[in-house]
Design a protein around this motif. Structure first.
Motif, short mmCIF file in Angstrom:
data_model
loop_
_atom_site.label_atom_id
_atom_site.label_comp_id
_atom_site.label_asym_id
_atom_site.label_seq_id
_atom_site.Cartn_x
_atom_site.Cartn_y
_atom_site.Cartn_z
N GLY A 63 0.83 -1.20 0.00
CA GLY A 63 0.00 0.00 0.00
C GLY A 63 0.86 1.24 0.00
N GLU A 64 0.33 2.31 -0.46
CA GLU A 64 1.06 3.57 -0.51
C GLU A 64 0.48 4.54 0.51
OE1 GLU A 64 3.73 4.06 -2.36
OE2 GLU A 64 3.58 2.20 -3.47
N VAL A 65 1.13 5.67 0.66
CA VAL A 65 0.68 6.72 1.55
C VAL A 65 0.42 7.97 0.73
CG1 VAL A 65 1.33 8.22 3.48
CG2 VAL A 65 2.00 5.82 3.50
N ALA A 66 -0.74 8.56 0.91
CA ALA A 66 -1.05 9.85 0.31
C ALA A 66 -0.88 10.90 1.39
CB ALA A 66 -2.48 9.87 -0.23
N VAL A 67 -0.13 11.95 1.09
CA VAL A 67 0.09 13.03 2.05
C VAL A 67 -0.71 14.24 1.59
CG1 VAL A 67 1.78 14.55 3.13
CG2 VAL A 67 2.39 12.17 2.63
N LEU A 68 -1.61 14.69 2.47
CA LEU A 68 -2.40 15.89 2.22
C LEU A 68 -1.83 16.98 3.12
CD1 LEU A 68 -5.95 14.27 2.35
CD2 LEU A 68 -4.46 14.56 0.36
N ASP A 69 -1.07 17.89 2.55
CA ASP A 69 -0.38 18.90 3.33
C ASP A 69 -1.20 20.18 3.38
OD1 ASP A 69 1.63 20.17 4.77
OD2 ASP A 69 2.71 20.79 2.97
N GLY A 70 -1.43 20.70 4.57
CA GLY A 70 -2.12 21.98 4.73
C GLY A 70 -3.62 21.90 4.57
N VAL A 71 -4.25 20.86 5.12
CA VAL A 71 -5.69 20.71 4.93
C VAL A 71 -6.49 21.82 5.60
CG1 VAL A 71 -5.56 18.21 4.58
CG2 VAL A 71 -5.97 19.09 6.87
#
Length: 123
Positions: free
Chosen positions: A3-11
């Motif tokens: 599995g991968e990781v999605a990074v949501l920066d500054g939500v």
């Protein structure tokens, strides 16, 4: 495959309701409609296979399985620190586990940054 990781920066910068409407279904149900296909949970994908569809059939229909180890990491400023309205709504609180990360002391920050910068330079 893993599995991968999605990074949501500054939500915290998103308009109210945007974060939940964009990723809520992906995080809760592991499913999401995209312009170029559809992501489905591993259980849903297996049901489609057991109904007689092949992996090639599903790929032709642009239906893809979300890996069971897929994770999302979101970063944000603390609620109320700079935004006009609190971004951390009851809806958003159901999506994530929250951890406050305190700033590092300068000595520790240098210890982390200098090796990453090749040992030289300033941090």
């Amino acid at each position: 495959a893993c599995g991968e990781v999605a990074v949501l920066d500054g939500v915290h910068r998103l308009a109210r309701g945007m974060l939940y409407s964009a990723v809520g279904r992906l995080l809760h149900d592991r499913e999401l409609e995209l312009a170029d296909g559809r992501l489905v949970s591993p259980q849903h994908f297996e049901r489609l296979l057991s109904d007689g569809l092949s992996p090639q059939d599903l790929e032709k229909c642009r239906i893809y399985r979300v890996h069971p180890s897929f994770r999302v990491l979101a970063t944000a400023e603390p609620p109320g620190s700079s935004s006009k309205e609190a971004w951390l709504t009851a809806e958003v609180a159901t999506l994530f586990h929250f951890h406050e990360v305190l700033p590092l002391p300068l000595a520790e920050l240098r210890e982390v940054c200098l090796p990453a910068a090749g040992g030289g330079g300033s941090c």
